[in-house]
Motif scaffolding. Structure first.
Motif, PDB file in Angstrom:
ATOM      1  N   TYR A 298       0.224  -1.138  -0.016  1.00  0.00           N
ATOM      2  CA  TYR A 298       0.018   0.115  -0.046  1.00  0.00           C
ATOM      3  C   TYR A 298       0.831   0.977   0.017  1.00  0.00           C
ATOM      4  N   LYS A 303      -3.478   2.724   4.117  1.00  0.00           N
ATOM      5  CA  LYS A 303      -4.046   1.405   3.027  1.00  0.00           C
ATOM      6  C   LYS A 303      -5.496   1.431   2.615  1.00  0.00           C
ATOM      7  N   PRO A 306      -3.971   1.068  -2.925  1.00  0.00           N
ATOM      8  CA  PRO A 306      -3.085   0.302  -3.570  1.00  0.00           C
ATOM      9  C   PRO A 306      -2.206   0.293  -4.621  1.00  0.00           C
TER      10      PRO A 306
END
Length: 415
Positions: A298, A303, A306
């Motif tokens: 990430y 996160k 991606p």
């Protein structure tokens, strides 16, 4: 030297359909292409004649003496390809468009094996698009197989490209184990143009079973199943451990000219990949890697962004700024409307290749017309495709070297 002169036999509008045939009666019309940056070539030519060509001679124009009465600016510029089905190469805009030529000018376009991809040279033609978006085909061309070029004499300048009369389309260009794909054939025929008797209109139609002679897998794993509507289903193996390519062949009866007894033969490649893969074409080379060379992580601590890249010296990377399906432009991740980033460092160590470029001597950064399309976000998997233009970017250099890139991917992220 083998030279073939070709004159079309017209499939006129209103011709009764044979059983099962689905030839459209309307001409092929698409949006006009957009000029691509740094591809404009210009030259002033006078009454004594001259020539202008794309570097490498891919496209050349010869203007005979006496064609024009005064000094005239001629130009060639690559535009985005909107022709679609059957197109084999780049599209070039030829100008001036509205100048009355006293004589025909000669246009020649070259082709090579990478453009053919198994297609027969005998089915290659030239086509041009008018200002309304309609595609036309000259009634007569010269096919020089020895020189791998097509020549036409015309008084018409606009957007020109090479196409194949028969082309195969696969619903999916890349498949995994047990992931079937529908394959169909498209035939580009001609129709009389009541407004322009010198050339034909292009008409597209799907090949149906009444003219299909055979569907066949001629290379690679998998099976092909013929369907009643003239299409076919490609069925890959139940297990795929390493990347492979299957070549599908379609043979159809030549019903466009009753005097002929031959066949049209077309091919399409379908790439077979493991469950996780990244596949792309850059600089004329094709690359496919599996999970052993794909690194996922990430970009941010939350996160929400991606990122994946290809290891092993190939160094292709993509960051997706949103966990959602959609089309995202290449660009600065901090920009308000730029959601994806791609970087590329291969072939030449130390030569950076980017999605953007800086104007010569300036500070402003420009992004190319490129995008990442995310088609699936599910169970940790991200699927999609990308295409566009990348630049070798030297901060203080005025010359920009660029290459087109396109590819597909399916990667898996841990929660």
């Amino acid at each position: 030297m083998l030279i073939i002169a070709i004159t079309f036999t017209s499939c006129k509008k209103g011709k009764p359909d044979k059983p099962g045939e689905t030839l459209n009666k309307e001409p092929l019309v698409t949006d006009q292409g957009i000029p691509l940056p740094n591809t404009l070539i210009q030259k002033t030519i006078g009454p004594s004649g001259g020539s202008i060509e794309v570097p490498g001679g891919i496209l050349a124009i010869t203007i005979p003496a006496g064609t024009i009465k005064s000094e005239t600016s001629f130009s060639i510029q690559e535009v985005s390809n909107t022709f679609g089905m059957g197109s084999l190469g780049k599209v070039y805009r030829l100008l001036p468009e509205n100048v009355a030529f006293e004589k025909d000018v000669e246009i020649s376009m070259k082709y090579d094996a990478t453009m053919l991809k198994g297609k027969s040279e005998d089915h290659l033609r030239l086509t041009y698009q008018d200002s309304k978006g309609t595609w036309h085909s000259p009634k007569s061309i010269i096919l020089e197989k020895a020189n791998k070029q097509i020549i036409v004499k015309t008084k018409h300048f606009s957007d020109w490209t090479i196409y194949s009369e028969l082309t195969l389309e696969s619903e999916k260009k890349v498949v995994s184990a047990n992931e079937i794909s529908l394959v169909r054939g498209i035939l580009l025929t001609t129709a009389t143009d009541p407004e322009n008797p010198e050339d034909y209109l292009l008409v597209a139609g799907q090949i149906t079973d009444s003219v299909v002679d055979e569907w066949k897998v001629v290379a690679g794993p998998g099976d092909i199943v013929r369907r009643e509507d003239g299409t076919a289903t490609f069925v890959p193996p139940a297990e795929i451990n390493s990347p492979a390519v299957s070549k599908i062949q379609l043979v159809i009866n030549d019903y466009t000219d009753p005097q002929k007894t031959g066949f049209y033969i077309g091919f399409v490649d379908i790439e077979l990949v493991p469950d996780v893969f990244v596949s792309w074409t850059f600089g004329g080379e094709k690359y496919t890697v599996g999970s052993d060379k794909i690194v996922t992580k990430y970009y941010d601590q939350a996160k929400s962004m991606p990122q994946f890249y290809v290891d092993g010296g190939l160094n292709l990377g993509i960051v997706v700024n949103r966990k959602e399906i959609g089309e995202f432009d290449f660009g600065d991740l901090n920009g308000p409307d730029k959601y994806s980033l791609i970087y590329f460092n291969m072939h030449k160590p130390g030569v950076p290749i980017y999605y953007s470029y800086r104007a010569c001597g300036g500070l402003q950064i420009f992004s190319a017309q490129s995008m990442v399309k995310v088609t699936k976000f599910e169970n940790g998997y991200i699927e999609g495709e990308f295409n566009g233009t990348l630049y070798q970017w030297w901060p203080n250099a005025c010359e920009r070297i660029f290459e087109d890139i396109k590819g597909t991917f399916r990667v898996k992220f841990n929660p």
